[in-house]
Design an enzyme around this catalytic site. Structure first.
Site, PDB file in Angstrom:
ATOM      1  N   GLU A 144      16.054 -49.955 -30.915  1.00 33.69           N
ATOM      2  CA  GLU A 144      16.780 -51.163 -30.536  1.00 33.69           C
ATOM      3  C   GLU A 144      16.075 -52.390 -31.105  1.00 33.69           C
ATOM      4  O   GLU A 144      16.442 -53.520 -30.795  1.00 33.69           O
ATOM      5  CB  GLU A 144      16.904 -51.267 -29.013  1.00 33.69           C
ATOM      6  N   CYS A 191      17.432 -46.795 -25.337  1.00 36.51           N
ATOM      7  CA  CYS A 191      16.240 -45.925 -25.409  1.00 36.51           C
ATOM      8  C   CYS A 191      16.541 -44.493 -25.826  1.00 36.51           C
ATOM      9  O   CYS A 191      15.618 -43.691 -25.935  1.00 36.51           O
ATOM     10  CB  CYS A 191      15.516 -45.934 -24.067  1.00 36.51           C
ATOM     11  N   HIS A 228      12.613 -39.523 -19.963  1.00 35.00           N
ATOM     12  CA  HIS A 228      12.409 -40.914 -20.375  1.00 35.00           C
ATOM     13  C   HIS A 228      11.607 -41.647 -19.303  1.00 35.00           C
ATOM     14  O   HIS A 228      11.804 -41.432 -18.105  1.00 35.00           O
ATOM     15  CB  HIS A 228      13.758 -41.608 -20.603  1.00 35.00           C
TER      16      HIS A 228
END
Lengths: 361, 133
Positions: free
Chosen positions: A94, A126, A249
């Protein structure tokens, strides 16, 4: 269990018709660390809880390209293949250095994969990095490419004083997908779970992202991570006990541990891949970096569940089985722990300078 | 450096790709198509390992335009394992930590930006070898 319109049970596992795996992997974490106590000192009078111990900060000459490139070189050092055989170079991030001009072409050129290769930049907050791995699985399994390089890398920015400033970090990891007989870990299956959930975003030309405060937790992170993990395991006929390791994550230290626990995992299964407390949230690199740390220590026969999360929102889940080739490849490039151990602590003022938060105009 | 010039040099700048002389076997960097050792044509590309050691160094406090954000930074002569002496910036190291003979390795980093709207130039720098840190 999901159902199709005619009521039959939907098996949505992504399993390539030709087995493929990871031929090489590589990690990268920058040298500098900003302790969370520094953010608290400047913005909270030193009070309040800290979501991590410290976060990795890129040096003034680093960006997503330089991070992606070093991770890619480490992946190639482990794979020991001719880079001209790489049919796709994909970078998920990103924080691409250019709004228009691919990061991936620079990586492809620098590793010697050009010009007979596909290259593209990917975007999905992400989880931009794990998408490149799923696409690489399909690209290689279909025979469209001998190898595909999937990279997740970021130099994330948090608005000064925002909760994200404690954790928004820099780092990345690269995975070379290739034939199963050359693989150090084989993909047993993959699964994606995606909905339109607006928990975190950044509009064009804006420097800092916005987020939905606590909305980022339950309906976004936890729902997608646990749904992806649950569906993958159910459709494979597995439970948490069937995996040696899990990595999810990690936007802070708490979320991944809670999500893994909700899926039935125990601390000893997630400890190795939990890097967020010491490197922060490396965004597209986060789950991929944790997976690299696991592969650094894994033994043949180990099984790994990896689950990414990208705001907006979605999760990609992967079930991996480590092969005999892991042992000879682990030492061919620096390990994730080598980069984590290489740390120089900086104060908030140096951080402000390195991250260009001080306008000189 | 203009767009075209930077583009022409991308192989050597990104990845330290030089040449090897087919006649005398010497490794050449930067590539110049003629061997400086035996004067024979030398056009075979050679990928340098990127490993070397600091031959000499100096720290820059008054930089040329475009390098202000990196000050203070160290510029070194790096003796590559394969022979050539290369001038490059050191990175990920404080000036007082640099020593002659220090083992270093090549990394690709941002060299400079051509303003906020221009190109970002990437190229080789050297840092202390990771294993030695």
């Amino acid at each position: 269990m999901n159902h199709t319109k005619d009521g039959s049970v939907l098996n949505s596992l992504m399993r390539p018709s030709t087995p493929v795996g990871i031929v090489g992997y590589g990690a990268y974490v920058p040298r500098y660390r900003l302790p969370a106590t520094e953010v608290a000192r400047v913005w909270r009078g030193g009070e309040g809880g800290l979501p991590v111990t410290e976060k990795a900060v890129p040096g003034p000459d680093e960006d997503t390209l330089t991070i992606a490139l070093e991770a890619a070189r480490n992946a190639l050092a482990r794979a020991q293949i001719d880079p001209h055989l790489i049919g796709a170079v994909w970078v998920g991030s990103e924080s691409h250095p250019y709004a228009v001009k691919p990061t991936s072409t620079i990586v492809a050129e620098a590793i010697g994969a050009t010009p007979h290769t596909e290259a593209a930049d990917w975007q999905f907050a992400c989880k931009a990095g794990t998408e490149t791995i799923q696409a690489g699985m399909g690209f290689v399994a279909s025979g469209m490419a001998r190898y595909a390089l999937g990279i997740g890398a970021d130099t994330a920015q948090g608005r000064p004083g925002d909760a994200l400033e404690y954790t928004a970090a820099a780092g990345g990891a690269a995975y070379l997908i290739g034939p199963v007989d050359q693989s150090l870990a084989v993909f047993e299956a993959s699964f994606s779970y995606v909905t339109d959930t607006p928990d975190f975003w950044r509009r064009p030309y804006m420097h800092y992202p916005s987020h939905g405060q606590r909305f980022t937790g339950e309906p976004a992170y936890f729902h997608h991570v646990t749904s992806a993990g649950k569906h993958l395991m159910e459709q494979m006929g597995r439970t948490a006990a069937d995996f040696s390791y899990v990595v999810v994550h990690q936007p802070n230290a708490k979320f991944p541990q809670r999500a893994a626990k909700m899926l039935g995992f125990k601390p000893e299964q997630w400890a190795v891949g939990l890097l967020c407390p010491v490197v922060g949230n490396t965004y597209a690199g986060a789950s991929m970096l944790g997976l690299a740390a696991i592969l650094d220590q894994a033994q043949p026969g180990d099984t790994i569940l990896a689950i990414s999360f990208g705001s907006g929102a979605g999760s990609d889940a992967f079930a991996l089985r480590v092969t005999e080739l892991i042992t000879e490849r682990q030492g061919l490039a620096p390990k994730t722990a080598d980069y984590v151990a290489r740390r120089t602590v900086i104060d908030y003022a140096t951080y402000v300078r390195y991250r260009k938060k001080l306008s000189m105009q | 450096m203009g767009i075209a010039q930077n583009w022409r040099l991308r192989s050597q700048r990104y990845g330290l790709v030089g040449e090897v002389c087919d006649d005398c076997g010497e490794k050449i960097f930067p590539p110049r198509d003629v061997c400086p050792y035996c004067t024979q044509p030398a056009q075979t590309p050679f990928q340098f390992s990127g490993r070397g050691e600091v031959f000499s160094h100096t720290t820059i406090y008054n930089p040329p335009t475009g390098y202000e954000e990196f000050v203070p930074y160290t510029v070194a002569l790096v003796k590559l394992e394969e022979g050539p002496l290369v001038t490059a910036q050191l990175t990920d190291v404080d000036p007082e930590e640099v020593n002659i003979g220090q083992p270093v390795e090549m990394v690709t980093r941002k060299i400079r930006e051509d303003g906020p709207e221009g190109l970002i130039m990437y190229g080789y720098k050297f840092r202390p070898r990771l294993q030695e840190v």
